[in-house]
Design a protein around this motif. Structure first.
Motif, PDB file in Angstrom:
ATOM      1  N   ALA A  53      50.289   2.195  76.894  1.00 38.57           N
ATOM      2  CA  ALA A  53      49.060   2.679  77.525  1.00 38.57           C
ATOM      3  C   ALA A  53      48.986   2.195  78.963  1.00 38.57           C
ATOM      4  O   ALA A  53      48.617   2.945  79.875  1.00 38.57           O
ATOM      5  N   PHE A  54      49.353   0.940  79.175  1.00 38.03           N
ATOM      6  CA  PHE A  54      49.348   0.388  80.533  1.00 38.03           C
ATOM      7  C   PHE A  54      50.318   1.165  81.423  1.00 38.03           C
ATOM      8  O   PHE A  54      49.976   1.567  82.540  1.00 38.03           O
ATOM      9  N   GLN A  55      51.536   1.405  80.910  1.00 43.26           N
ATOM     10  CA  GLN A  55      52.541   2.124  81.689  1.00 43.26           C
ATOM     11  C   GLN A  55      52.058   3.530  82.023  1.00 43.26           C
ATOM     12  O   GLN A  55      52.182   4.003  83.158  1.00 43.26           O
ATOM     13  N   THR A  56      51.472   4.217  81.027  1.00 44.20           N
ATOM     14  CA  THR A  56      51.002   5.572  81.256  1.00 44.20           C
ATOM     15  C   THR A  56      49.843   5.577  82.251  1.00 44.20           C
ATOM     16  O   THR A  56      49.758   6.451  83.118  1.00 44.20           O
ATOM     17  N   GLY A  57      48.975   4.586  82.152  1.00 40.69           N
ATOM     18  CA  GLY A  57      47.866   4.450  83.098  1.00 40.69           C
ATOM     19  C   GLY A  57      48.372   4.279  84.526  1.00 40.69           C
ATOM     20  O   GLY A  57      47.911   4.938  85.462  1.00 40.69           O
ATOM     21  N   MET A  61      55.022   6.121  79.704  1.00 39.43           N
ATOM     22  CA  MET A  61      55.601   5.368  78.576  1.00 39.43           C
ATOM     23  C   MET A  61      57.051   5.758  78.295  1.00 39.43           C
ATOM     24  O   MET A  61      57.431   6.911  78.377  1.00 39.43           O
ATOM     25  N   PRO A  62      57.878   4.758  77.928  1.00 39.05           N
ATOM     26  CA  PRO A  62      59.299   5.030  77.722  1.00 39.05           C
ATOM     27  C   PRO A  62      59.536   5.839  76.457  1.00 39.05           C
ATOM     28  O   PRO A  62      58.602   6.116  75.704  1.00 39.05           O
ATOM     29  N   CYS A  63      60.788   6.217  76.224  1.00 41.81           N
ATOM     30  CA  CYS A  63      61.127   7.045  75.076  1.00 41.81           C
ATOM     31  C   CYS A  63      60.962   6.274  73.772  1.00 41.81           C
ATOM     32  O   CYS A  63      60.783   5.060  73.769  1.00 41.81           O
ATOM     33  N   SER A  87      53.045  19.777  80.471  1.00 39.78           N
ATOM     34  CA  SER A  87      52.556  18.724  79.580  1.00 39.78           C
ATOM     35  C   SER A  87      53.342  18.703  78.273  1.00 39.78           C
ATOM     36  O   SER A  87      53.577  17.633  77.705  1.00 39.78           O
ATOM     37  N   THR A  88      53.764  19.890  77.806  1.00 35.76           N
ATOM     38  CA  THR A  88      54.590  19.919  76.599  1.00 35.76           C
ATOM     39  C   THR A  88      55.920  19.204  76.839  1.00 35.76           C
ATOM     40  O   THR A  88      56.393  18.436  76.001  1.00 35.76           O
ATOM     41  N   ALA A  89      56.500  19.442  78.015  1.00 31.63           N
ATOM     42  CA  ALA A  89      57.759  18.771  78.350  1.00 31.63           C
ATOM     43  C   ALA A  89      57.577  17.255  78.348  1.00 31.63           C
ATOM     44  O   ALA A  89      58.433  16.509  77.874  1.00 31.63           O
ATOM     45  N   LEU A  90      56.437  16.807  78.872  1.00 32.01           N
ATOM     46  CA  LEU A  90      56.181  15.368  78.899  1.00 32.01           C
ATOM     47  C   LEU A  90      56.059  14.799  77.485  1.00 32.01           C
ATOM     48  O   LEU A  90      56.490  13.678  77.218  1.00 32.01           O
ATOM     49  N   ILE A  91      55.461  15.587  76.584  1.00 37.27           N
ATOM     50  CA  ILE A  91      55.342  15.108  75.196  1.00 37.27           C
ATOM     51  C   ILE A  91      56.728  14.974  74.565  1.00 37.27           C
ATOM     52  O   ILE A  91      57.052  13.953  73.966  1.00 37.27           O
ATOM     53  N   THR A  92      57.554  15.996  74.738  1.00 34.53           N
ATOM     54  CA  THR A  92      58.884  15.914  74.128  1.00 34.53           C
ATOM     55  C   THR A  92      59.722  14.827  74.797  1.00 34.53           C
ATOM     56  O   THR A  92      60.634  14.281  74.186  1.00 34.53           O
ATOM     57  N   GLY A  93      59.384  14.501  76.034  1.00 33.51           N
ATOM     58  CA  GLY A  93      60.072  13.411  76.724  1.00 33.51           C
ATOM     59  C   GLY A  93      59.954  12.094  75.997  1.00 33.51           C
ATOM     60  O   GLY A  93      60.731  11.176  76.231  1.00 33.51           O
ATOM     61  N   PHE A  94      59.009  12.007  75.114  1.00 31.85           N
ATOM     62  CA  PHE A  94      58.843  10.782  74.340  1.00 31.85           C
ATOM     63  C   PHE A  94      60.009  10.555  73.378  1.00 31.85           C
ATOM     64  O   PHE A  94      60.372   9.431  73.085  1.00 31.85           O
ATOM     65  N   THR A  95      60.610  11.627  72.884  1.00 33.54           N
ATOM     66  CA  THR A  95      61.753  11.437  71.983  1.00 33.54           C
ATOM     67  C   THR A  95      62.958  10.939  72.764  1.00 33.54           C
ATOM     68  O   THR A  95      63.685  10.070  72.303  1.00 33.54           O
ATOM     69  N   ALA A  96      63.182  11.472  73.920  1.00 29.22           N
ATOM     70  CA  ALA A  96      64.244  11.034  74.823  1.00 29.22           C
ATOM     71  C   ALA A  96      63.931  11.705  76.132  1.00 29.22           C
ATOM     72  O   ALA A  96      63.487  12.850  76.150  1.00 29.22           O
ATOM     73  N   LYS A  97      64.138  10.979  77.239  1.00 28.39           N
ATOM     74  CA  LYS A  97      63.707  11.525  78.535  1.00 28.39           C
ATOM     75  C   LYS A  97      64.437  12.817  78.891  1.00 28.39           C
ATOM     76  O   LYS A  97      63.890  13.669  79.576  1.00 28.39           O
ATOM     77  N   GLU A  98      65.661  12.952  78.408  1.00 24.73           N
ATOM     78  CA  GLU A  98      66.393  14.180  78.732  1.00 24.73           C
ATOM     79  C   GLU A  98      65.702  15.409  78.160  1.00 24.73           C
ATOM     80  O   GLU A  98      65.891  16.524  78.642  1.00 24.73           O
TER      81      GLU A  98
END
Lengths: 77, 671
Positions: B650-654, B626-628, B572-583
């Motif tokens: 929110a829609f995308q994440t849902g 959700m995208p970056c 889940s932490t990786a997914l959070i940081t994925g918000f800055t950039a997917k890499e």
């Protein structure tokens, strides 16, 4: 007969433009006025929309919209 | 004397090329008040006190999209000193239709008769002097792409504006329409004068039943009755309705004018050539394979041949700057916290985003070639039927394709869509197209869990993204974006060689846009993530990121992913940081598992994801959620509000959540 029924390579003269509101006005604005000569050049690969030629330019229109345009029966070629 | 001119004209009339020829790179972009229509303002070359406003490309002043309204409002309310109307000489009949309406606005006006070189080269003739006399306004022949006639045009424009010379004749009408317009002009004369609207223009619009004009003039009920009576009378006598009557009046007038001054022996070379090109490019069978081939070539060139080496170079450059900065801070003895913030936070974060700059610039180079050459209109023509089933139109296809490269330019490209509804839906759906930044994640997970079926899984992920986009489109179409599909009425312009100057300016604009974003939104985001990742709750630097605030937030939301099969806090932490950039998903997982080398990482990943099903579910969530932040910022800008952007995310994440659960359960029983 409506514009939607005309086969590619054929054409005629517009009799009336049916429908209402902004779309109808837009069709008129684009030069599809009664009395205008139109040819159907082509149908898109998946069967819709149409490519028309009128007033020296090419215009693309869906069959639904073209069905609102009636043609003069005596003008069809 | 400082002056402002409005540049108006049809789409595909060479308006942008003329604007660039008039102003050079001396331009800036803004928005028209209240709408997200772009407003470009430029300063005239050699006339520092004169500016030109590039109005949207439109075919008429009747409201059809927000662009016609913007143009009308600008000319009536902002009161420019003159109108510069560009007319495509190879398509003069339809172009003059807008000119007649612009002339009714009663402002000093000059027509730039563009593409005269093409008319001459084809052996056709337009008697410019006679055209000017018949229309009662100056007409200057030009070729915007060859930079011919521009200085004459500017001189004439300034002269006409200085002398405040308004169009000489305004009476294009005859008979019944003439009578109706004049009696109505008489009735509303005072109201029109009070709001600085020419009474003739107002009367014409009232005959058409134009609501904005009624409101602007505050027409009384009694007046409305009289107007209705006059118009009904006109309709009865003509045997046609008001809208058709007015359109017919203008076109009949244009036909009479053209009969006198246009000698057209044949279609222009460009038009004949276009027909030949279209015989192949929109061919019944060849159209789609050729289109796929073109797109494949563009992606291949952008991401592999040109993009990869340039991105590496950019990375090296950024790395060099980072090293210099690092060494300098060490030598000066900057505090550890600040040092780490700048190097591990800002340089790493902003740097990783900036390294995408070459790809974005190259992609936009190809896209503006497609757009300016006229091919984009053909793509919309070919793909319309398919997209229509999803409640969209052919025009949405191109942004979605770009989405496979990067969502940021894709979302920016939705600006070319004429309908607001289509634009919003396209912005929401585009991030489902798996972008190139997610490839490293697929690579890492498939190597660890599906060493033999890697390619199969990757193709499956791309297909999954498309399927979810289709399902989402159907959901949106039947809920949020109900209503009839927008009609598809689109000009297919003649193919033309794109002007180098326009393409380069376009690239420069996109680059500027992107750099600005990198140093604002992304800059701030990286600082926030760095703080969360490096400090614990008592704001002390942590040795192990497992003790950081980010880790505790990660463990807090970890149970949410329980139903998806991975409740480890590191995922889940990786997914959070994925918000800055997917890499970042890859780098975060690498850091948090403390693994060195690929083999060790594969083993370590098994401690995070208990099964292949869990790994698949994680991948599914990663493609769809959700995208970056860069894409999020772009969608906020194009959707026009933070609320809409959050709604979209929110829609995308849902959708991601639901799909991942499904994938997890199906995979669980299957594998």
């Amino acid at each position: 007969m409506t514009l939607a029924q005309i086969k590619p390579g054929h054409g005629g003269v517009i009799a009336t433009v049916e429908g209402e509101g902004a779309l109808r006005r837009h069709l008129l604005d684009m030069g599809l006025t009664p009395g205008t000569k139109v040819t159907v050049r082509k149908v898109a690969p998946m069967g819709d929309p149409l490519e028309l030629f009128l007033r020296g330019y090419a215009l693309s229109l869906r069959k639904d919209e073209a069905a609102q345009i009636t043609m003069r029966e005596d003008s069809l070629v | 004397m400082s002056m402002v001119f409005a540049l108006a004209g049809n789409q595909n009339s060479g308006k942008t090329t003329l604007f660039n020829a008039l102003t050079g790179s001396n331009q800036h972009v803004g928005n028209f008040p209240g709408v997200t229509v772009e407003k470009k303002i430029g300063v005239l070359k050699r006339h520092k006190d004169m500016s030109v406003v590039d109005l949207p490309g439109i075919y008429s002043l009747s409201p059809y999209t927000s662009e016609e309204v913007v143009t009308r409002d600008f000319i009536l309310k902002e009161n420019p000193d003159g109108i510069l109307n560009i007319v495509d000489a190879t398509n003069i009949e339809r172009n003059l239709y807008l000119s007649l309406q612009l002339m009714e606005l009663g402002k000093p006006m000059v027509i730039a008769l563009n593409m005269m070189d093409e008319v001459r080269a084809s052996g056709n003739t337009i008697h410019v002097k006679q055209l000017s006399d018949l229309l009662g306004i100056p007409v200057i022949p030009i070729s915007a792409s060859k930079n011919e006639g521009i200085s004459e045009l500017v001189d004439q424009l300034i002269q006409t504006a200085e002398q405040k010379k308004v169009p000489e004749h305004l009476d294009f009408c005859s008979g019944e329409v003439h009578k109706a317009i004049h009696s109505i002009a008489h009735i509303i004369e005072d109201q029109a004068a009070a709001c600085h609207c020419p009474s003739r223009f107002a009367a014409t619009k009232l005959v058409e039943g134009d609501e904005p004009t009624k409101k602007m003039l505050s027409v009384t009920q009694e007046q409305e009755h009289i107007i209705e009576h006059v118009v009904r009378n006109m309709e009865e006598r003509l045997g046609t309705d008001r809208e058709a009557a007015l359109a017919d009046m203008r076109y009949s007038y244009i036909e009479r004018v053209c009969a006198q001054c246009v000698i057209k022996k044949q279609e222009t070379k460009e038009q004949l050539r276009s027909e030949k090109i279209d015989a192949v490019l929109t061919h019944r069978i060849l159209a789609i394979p050729i289109f796929l081939l073109i797109m494949f070539t563009i992606f291949w060139l952008t991401f592999t041949v040109l993009g990869e080496p340039l991105q590496e170079l950019m990375d090296q450059g950024i790395g060099w700057v980072t090293d210099q900065l690092d060494a300098w801070m060490s030598s000066v003895g900057v505090a550890d916290v600040l040092h780490s913030l700048i190097i591990n936070g800002v340089c790493a974060g902003v740097g990783s985003v900036l390294s995408f700059l070459p790809i974005i610039v190259i992609l936009f180079f190809f896209l503006s070639l497609l757009e300016d050459s006229g091919y984009m209109a053909r793509v919309a023509f070919v793909m319309d039927k398919l997209l229509r089933k999803l409640g969209l139109s052919g025009r949405s296809f191109v942004p979605m394709l770009i989405g496979f490269g990067c969502s940021v330019p894709a979302i920016m490209a939705t600006r070319t869509l004429s309908s607001n509804r289509d634009r919003k839906m396209t912005i929401i759906l585009t991030p489902f197209m798996s972008c190139s930044a997610k490839l490293p994640i697929y690579g890492m997970i498939t190597a660890a869990f599906f060493p033999k079926q890697g390619a199969f899984v990757m193709i499956g992920l791309y297909v999954l993204g498309i399927v979810v986009a289709i399902v989402s489109a159907l959901i949106l179409k039947n809920t949020l974006y109900k209503g009839n599909p927008v009609p598809f009425v689109m000009e297919l312009p003649a193919y033309r060689m794109p002007a180098a100057k326009s393409v380069l300016l376009h690239m420069w604009e996109k680059a500027k846009d992107f750099i600005r974003k990198a140093f604002t939104v992304i800059f701030l985001a990286t600082i926030v993530i760095w703080f969360l990742q490096s400090l614990d709750w008592s704001l002390r630097l942590v040795e192990d990121s497992a003790d950081s605030m980010l880790a505790s937030i990660g463990s807090l939301i970890a149970p949410v992913f329980g139903p998806l099969g991975f409740s480890d806090w590191r995922a889940s932490t990786a997914l959070i940081t994925g918000f800055t950039a997917k890499e970042s998903v890859v780098s975060t997982l690498t850091i948090l598992t403390g693994a060195a080398g690929d083999l060790e990482l594969s083993a370590a990943l098994s401690s995070i994801f208990a099964s292949q099903a869990a790994a698949l579910s994680f991948l599914t969530f990663t493609i769809l959620y959700m995208p970056c932040v860069a894409a999020f910022a772009a969608s906020k800008r194009e959707l026009g509000s933070l609320k809409s952007a959050i709604g979209a995310a929110a829609f995308q994440t849902g959708m991601a959540y639901v799909t991942a659960i499904l994938v997890y359960f199906i995979a669980h029983f299957w594998i």
